[in-house]
Design a protein around this motif. Structure first.
Motif, short mmCIF file in Angstrom:
data_model
loop_
_atom_site.label_atom_id
_atom_site.label_comp_id
_atom_site.label_asym_id
_atom_site.label_seq_id
_atom_site.Cartn_x
_atom_site.Cartn_y
_atom_site.Cartn_z
N THR A 45 7.40 -16.27 -25.34
CA THR A 45 7.32 -17.93 -25.60
C THR A 45 9.09 -18.03 -25.15
N TYR A 46 8.79 -19.59 -24.97
CA TYR A 46 11.02 -19.79 -24.91
C TYR A 46 10.89 -20.31 -26.45
N PRO A 54 11.64 -22.30 -31.27
CA PRO A 54 10.66 -22.47 -30.63
C PRO A 54 10.03 -23.49 -29.85
N LYS A 57 5.50 -22.68 -24.92
CA LYS A 57 4.54 -21.54 -24.90
C LYS A 57 4.39 -21.42 -23.22
N SER A 58 4.27 -19.70 -22.71
CA SER A 58 4.09 -19.29 -21.74
C SER A 58 2.93 -20.11 -21.22
N VAL A 75 5.26 -26.37 -28.22
CA VAL A 75 4.44 -25.53 -29.28
C VAL A 75 3.86 -26.14 -30.00
N HIS A 128 13.54 -16.75 -23.33
CA HIS A 128 11.82 -16.07 -23.23
C HIS A 128 12.50 -14.95 -23.86
N GLU A 131 5.48 -11.90 -25.78
CA GLU A 131 4.62 -11.93 -26.08
C GLU A 131 4.38 -10.92 -27.16
#
Length: 140
Positions: A45-46, A54, A57-58, A75, A128, A131
């Motif tokens: 997650t960035y 948050p 999501k990547s 997100v 970053h 996960e």
């Protein structure tokens, strides 16, 4: 989303690097192709570099060819806020962190399906979180 984080410019200057402050608090932009997350494909997650909120999501990240990390969606609907930006003689949609109001970048209607959106985000405005790692919100 967590409560809003409001700090003075002096407090932000103490917490952020000069480049982070220039982008996040003064609505600057990093140079294209220089951002550390441009080619990153690591799952996770960035989060906002200023407050830890948050953001993306990547799995929503894609290569746009623009020189900045790009995402198809945030997100969640309340992760970011959007504002009309009339700087530089054009009308764009600015994207900010909904928690601390930090400038992240802009969103454009030329992205891939399913959203058709391209959230063009400065690497310096994000961190970053891999996960499976905990996300920690910054507090006042």
């Amino acid at each position: 989303m967590a409560d809003k984080l409001r700090l003075s410019d002096d407090e932000w200057r103490k917490r952020l690097t000069a480049e982070e402050f220039q982008v996040l608090r003064q609505h600057g932009t990093e140079r294209p192709w220089d951002g550390c997350f441009l080619g990153t494909k690591d799952p996770g997650t960035y989060v906002c570099a200023a407050c830890g909120n948050p953001l993306f999501k990547s799995g929503e990240k894609f290569e746009s060819g623009t020189g900045w990390p790009s995402f198809t969606s945030p997100v969640s609907a309340d992760a970011v806020t959007e504002y009309e930006d009339r700087s530089f003689g054009t009308i764009r949609t600015e994207v900010r962190c909904a928690r601390c109001d930090g400038h992240l970048g802009h969103v454009f209607p030329d992205g891939p399906p399913p959203t058709g959106l391209r959230y063009c985000i400065n690497s310096v405005s994000m961190k970053h979180v891999p996960e499976g790692s905990p996300i920690t919100l910054v507090t006042a």
